[in-house]
Design an enzyme around this catalytic site. Sequence first.
Site, short mmCIF file in Angstrom:
data_model
loop_
_atom_site.label_atom_id
_atom_site.label_comp_id
_atom_site.label_asym_id
_atom_site.label_seq_id
_atom_site.Cartn_x
_atom_site.Cartn_y
_atom_site.Cartn_z
N HIS A 24 -7.14 -4.63 -0.97
CA HIS A 24 -6.48 -5.91 -1.27
C HIS A 24 -7.17 -6.60 -2.44
O HIS A 24 -6.99 -7.79 -2.67
CB HIS A 24 -6.51 -6.84 -0.05
CG HIS A 24 -6.11 -6.17 1.21
ND1 HIS A 24 -7.01 -5.60 2.07
CD2 HIS A 24 -4.89 -5.96 1.74
CE1 HIS A 24 -6.35 -5.07 3.10
NE2 HIS A 24 -5.07 -5.27 2.91
N HIS A 61 0.82 -1.22 0.00
CA HIS A 61 0.00 0.00 0.00
C HIS A 61 0.86 1.26 0.00
O HIS A 61 0.38 2.34 0.33
CB HIS A 61 -0.92 0.03 1.23
CG HIS A 61 -1.72 -1.22 1.43
ND1 HIS A 61 -2.61 -1.66 0.48
CD2 HIS A 61 -1.77 -2.11 2.44
CE1 HIS A 61 -3.18 -2.78 0.91
NE2 HIS A 61 -2.69 -3.08 2.09
#
Lengths: 332, 332
Positions: free
Chosen positions: B219, B56
Amino acid sequence: MKKLINKPEDVLADALKGVSEAHPELRVDHQHRVIYRAQPKDHGKVALISGGGSGHEPLHGGFVGVGMLDAACCGEVFTSPTPDQMVEATTVVDQGAGVLHIVKNYTGDVMNFEMAGEMAAADSGVRVETVVTDDDVAVQDSTWTAGRRGVGVTVLLEKIVGAAAEEGRDLDAVLDLSKRINAQGRSMGMALTSCTVPAAGKPTFDLPEDQMEMGVGIHGEPGRKRVPLAGAAEIAEQLVDPILSDLDFQGGPSIVMLSGLGGTPLIELYLLYGEVAVLLEKAGVQVARTLVGDYITSLDMAGASVTVLKADDEILRLWDAPVKTAGLRWGL
Amino acid sequence: MKKLINKPEDVLADALKGVSEAHPELRVDHQHRVIYRAQPKDHGKVALISGGGSGHEPLHGGFVGVGMLDAACCGEVFTSPTPDQMVEATTVVDQGAGVLHIVKNYTGDVMNFEMAGEMAAADSGVRVETVVTDDDVAVQDSTWTAGRRGVGVTVLLEKIVGAAAEEGRDLDAVLDLSKRINAQGRSMGMALTSCTVPAAGKPTFDLPEDQMEMGVGIHGEPGRKRVPLAGAAEIAEQLVDPILSDLDFQGGPSIVMLSGLGGTPLIELYLLYGEVAVLLEKAGVQVARTLVGDYITSLDMAGASVTVLKADDEILRLWDAPVKTAGLRWGL
């Protein structure tokens, strides 16, 4: 083609709307497609202009602001801005101390900036000087270029020379420094995938799943060779070796930039930088400053480029000077 | 799978090498996989820790530094860090004023941070408080979450609460503020493509060329619905409407972030932001500060997320306070 756009023909105009909404500290001339520093330093500073085709963001619009550019002329995607955009920008930013045009070496850009410089001089008496960047060691000539292509050193040059102009140096000094920065910088890039130009609607080139393009240009121009896909350590070698073979970086500090091409996530860029750093250290290059992220891109292309600039104490001081732009900011 | 990596199982370790090479101002504990602010402010400041699965970036390691986090615990890609990493980080950063754990609402992260907080308290007497972010309006529960997912507000929280801690506020005040920020923020994301987890070697989900996923998780968890590919103006509507329906943002300033998901170039992010800004203005939302770029990503996923935070003069002042991290920097 999957992109966050409306009509392909409106990409630049629409993106400029977003820039002006997100950055009230900039002034966007939507008619001429020029991004200006909103509050020019009005005491005879040498003004810096750059520009080129869009699709390489944050270059150049993201580098307009205190300590870097006074204006950026935005062409359509991968298309040179026109001379009239450049004349407008040159005339607007001149504070009487002259204007430096920072031009990446692509045939259209060089031609149009040259024409614009002459027109601005003839029509408004602005003194214009030009530096053409040509740091890409990948190929000698290319589809779009006579001589080497101008790539990553342009980012470093805009920062360093921007700081010099901010200090009040005159046009001759600013021009000399800019030529020195270009001469001391070398770059090499590689692509894992093609980019897709919105107006074309399909990838610029085909690159099989098991291959990569070493020395790719920032418009997807062919590089040195197409080779089998390799790991990051080997990719780093193929990027760093041609740079170090082309110029001796020993005996002083260097500034290193690893730029993503737009479609590669930051975790991969840091991973690749780790491999690049090992090679530079082995070769005796003293890395004094580092920049890892998306700085000169090729739309959604996956891949990266490495730029190494031979610096010295003065260049490092100018690098560290305050800067406030959308794409680079510190000290302000 | 085309990525700038060596072995898939070494991605995190290799990327951390790059981080420590590129950022000598940080201290990377390669054994525990924790990134620390190298020079802690050693006068009893409340310490801030975050962490989560990698992939991320720049979240969270890119937000370690003056004015934001004291440490970030890095899990493997899309995998929670372990309690022992968190205990180590908590013990190292505590200056006697206690530690705030900033945790995105995913089951593994919440469980491990809770366990680590108890262990650090029991073993070393560190006072630990926790804020769990859950700003994603897309879905109520998800594959990986009970309740809403924690996404973009985490970035804004780390900045604002980091500034409050830097000012010397105590742990109760810092905790209160962090809960208020989370309660006042809402996010919604969308994907044009899947991401590819290195260890999996293939896309997490299939998304046909003519479809997009609205409300996607960071995700690649399913969102609200899969809909036909649309233009940026319509995408902006589908992102902004659910946010504005969920909280009343009128009557005060807001901070807006438009984050890319990793595979989308900046020109598209600005273009989409232009559309978002129009909708916010129409709805009477007063945008006081804007952030456009890659701040919370999902590896190489193409797409974007919008976060709107209801602010006030104090929050804006903390937002504007100096910060020096790899991912956000101004004033220093």
